[in-house]
Motif scaffolding. Structure first.
Motif, mmCIF file in Angstrom:
data_model
loop_
_atom_site.group_PDB
_atom_site.id
_atom_site.type_symbol
_atom_site.label_atom_id
_atom_site.label_comp_id
_atom_site.label_asym_id
_atom_site.label_seq_id
_atom_site.Cartn_x
_atom_site.Cartn_y
_atom_site.Cartn_z
ATOM 1 N N ILE A 205 -15.671 -8.359 -43.868
ATOM 2 C CA ILE A 205 -16.757 -9.280 -43.510
ATOM 3 C C ILE A 205 -17.547 -9.694 -44.749
ATOM 4 O O ILE A 205 -17.939 -10.861 -44.881
ATOM 5 N N ALA A 206 -17.801 -8.763 -45.666
ATOM 6 C CA ALA A 206 -18.509 -9.117 -46.903
ATOM 7 C C ALA A 206 -17.749 -10.206 -47.647
ATOM 8 O O ALA A 206 -18.335 -11.209 -48.089
ATOM 9 N N SER A 207 -16.448 -10.045 -47.781
ATOM 10 C CA SER A 207 -15.630 -11.036 -48.478
ATOM 11 C C SER A 207 -15.647 -12.370 -47.741
ATOM 12 O O SER A 207 -15.735 -13.440 -48.353
ATOM 13 N N LYS A 208 -15.618 -12.307 -46.422
ATOM 14 C CA LYS A 208 -15.560 -13.528 -45.617
ATOM 15 C C LYS A 208 -16.835 -14.355 -45.739
ATOM 16 O O LYS A 208 -16.777 -15.597 -45.799
ATOM 17 N N VAL A 209 -17.999 -13.693 -45.806
ATOM 18 C CA VAL A 209 -19.262 -14.440 -45.848
ATOM 19 C C VAL A 209 -19.736 -14.728 -47.272
ATOM 20 O O VAL A 209 -20.737 -15.407 -47.467
ATOM 21 N N GLY A 210 -19.025 -14.194 -48.280
ATOM 22 C CA GLY A 210 -19.367 -14.522 -49.659
ATOM 23 C C GLY A 210 -20.194 -13.491 -50.401
ATOM 24 O O GLY A 210 -20.811 -13.809 -51.416
ATOM 25 N N ILE A 211 -20.198 -12.240 -49.917
ATOM 26 C CA ILE A 211 -20.882 -11.154 -50.626
ATOM 27 C C ILE A 211 -19.869 -10.481 -51.544
ATOM 28 O O ILE A 211 -18.807 -10.046 -51.097
ATOM 29 N N LYS A 212 -20.198 -10.357 -52.820
ATOM 30 C CA LYS A 212 -19.223 -9.905 -53.817
ATOM 31 C C LYS A 212 -19.174 -8.391 -54.010
ATOM 32 O O LYS A 212 -18.132 -7.846 -54.365
ATOM 33 N N VAL A 213 -20.304 -7.705 -53.841
ATOM 34 C CA VAL A 213 -20.379 -6.290 -54.192
ATOM 35 C C VAL A 213 -20.626 -5.448 -52.942
ATOM 36 O O VAL A 213 -21.501 -5.767 -52.137
ATOM 37 N N VAL A 214 -19.841 -4.371 -52.801
ATOM 38 C CA VAL A 214 -19.965 -3.449 -51.670
ATOM 39 C C VAL A 214 -20.148 -2.041 -52.221
ATOM 40 O O VAL A 214 -19.499 -1.645 -53.196
#
Length: 382
Positions: free
Chosen positions: A114-123
């Motif tokens: 989901i982070a990748s899908k919405v454009g969040i780069k760092v987890v």
């Protein structure tokens, strides 16, 4: 990217659109391993710590068949209170969980996706599941690795979850073309100990070097994820033999008692803590905090690396090719083995509203105040 099944909070949506630094936090491990109110207190302390770096924290869970990105205090309290009554949802589970209007904690594979899908780069997460040992056969598999391969994020964690085969996990990561590097370590760490017999290809010394390498990866349009391993401090390590023995003993006890589901997680965490005299919980808490703060530094450094005022000097000196150290440029230049001083003032000390203003203010301080700040910087970095 818009999706009709995802609700993004105004704060996170604004941060994504404005390219403000963001860190997605995997918090299922906290809610599953710790009881209320300790779980809620830890999550809220991580949120505050990340905000201190000028970075926006993004937490996620599934609520009545909707994926929520950006949680309120009431959402966090709900998850803390209801840890035993809600689902554990991986990436694989998402379609059916949403269709069934389930509510649950999102496991790491789902957070990465989901982070990748919405454009969040760092987890930021505690650790990743790897390739099973015989001990865990039939209980978990490497969904985390599959999600890393199919997504594009930089994941900061403390290594491979206990109970998994480190050598085979490294082989799997390489097969999936996932970029793996160590932060100040030459070895692939387990969660509870920093050294294994698996050497990494690259070691990076600063958040700035990590940010530059990740942004170059994206500029080359290489889509798989980047796994950054932040090992546990020596002071919080547990001997490999001791932790593996404790995990095996706890697992066999749980199997004999036919403990399953959330009760299994509770039993394993509690029993391993008892068998290690509390050391496993201490390591867990340290790693969670350390990974979140390092992820915030990296996210901020990525933002700075994309601006006209980035300080890129000597980045290559902070990247070591472990297998062939002779290729490291200027390896005797110890002055570059630190984070940029002005970046530290700006990101950590919140010295000014902009990077340039930070430099200007510092240069106008008295020599005594400048010396004091530089001394604090040296102590912090070392």
């Amino acid at each position: 990217m818009e999706c009709k099944h995802i609700d993004i909070s105004d704060e996170i949506s604004t941060a994504i659109k404005s390219k403000t630094p963001i860190v997605a936090l995997e918090v299922a491990s906290i809610f599953l391993n710790l009881q209320y109110p300790e779980n809620v207190e830890l999550v809220k302390s991580l949120i505050n710590a990340i905000k201190e770096y000028g970075v926006v924290p993004a937490l996620m869970y599934v609520a009545n068949g909707r994926i929520k990105v950006g949680l309120s205090d009431s959402d966090i309290d709900f998850l803390g209170h209801n840890r035993e009554n809600i689902s554990r949802i991986s990436k694989r589970d998402l379609p059916i969980a949403l269709a069934a209007n389930e509510t649950g904690n999102m496991l790491l594979s789902a957070v990465i996706y989901i982070a990748s899908k919405v454009g969040i780069k760092v987890v930021s997460a505690s650790s990743i599941a790897g390739v099973n040992k015989e001990l865990l056969e039939g209980f978990e598999s490497s969904y985390d690795i599959e999600s890393l391969s199919a997504s594009n994020v930089l994941l900061v964690c403390s290594g491979i979850r206990p109970g998994y085969n480190i050598k085979e996990t490294m082989t799997k990561l390489e097969e999936k073309e996932i970029y793996v590097a160590g932060f100040k370590t030459d070895y692939l760490p387990s969660f509870y100990y920093s050294n294994s017999d698996v050497r990494l290809s690259y070691r990076l010394e600063t958040p700035q070097a990590i940010a530059v390498s990740y942004n170059i990866k994206n500029s080359l349009e290489i889509d798989s994820s980047y796994l950054l391993l932040n090992p546990v401090l020596k002071s919080h390590e547990i001997n490999e033999e001791d932790i593996e023995k404790a995990i095996t003993e706890a697992f066999n006890e749980a199997r004999q008692r036919e403990i399953k589901g959330t009760d299994f997680n509770d039993y394993m965490f509690r029993r391993v803590r008892e068998l290690t005299n509390g050391a496993s919980k201490t390591s867990f808490l340290h790693n969670i905090n350390s990974n979140a703060q390092l992820a915030a530094w990296i996210s901020f450094a990525m933002f700075k690396e994309g601006t006209p005022h980035v300080v890129k000097a000597n980045v290559s000196d902070n990247i070591k090719k472990v297998a062939d150290p002779i290729l490291t440029a200027n390896s005797n230049n110890n002055s570059s083995k630190i984070m940029d001083f002005y970046l530290w003032l700006f990101a950590v000390k919140r010295f000014a509203q902009t990077y340039d203003a930070c430099k200007m203010i510092f240069n106008n301080l008295s020599p005594e105040r400048q010396a004091s700040l530089k001394e604090e910087f040296e102590k912090t970095i070392s």
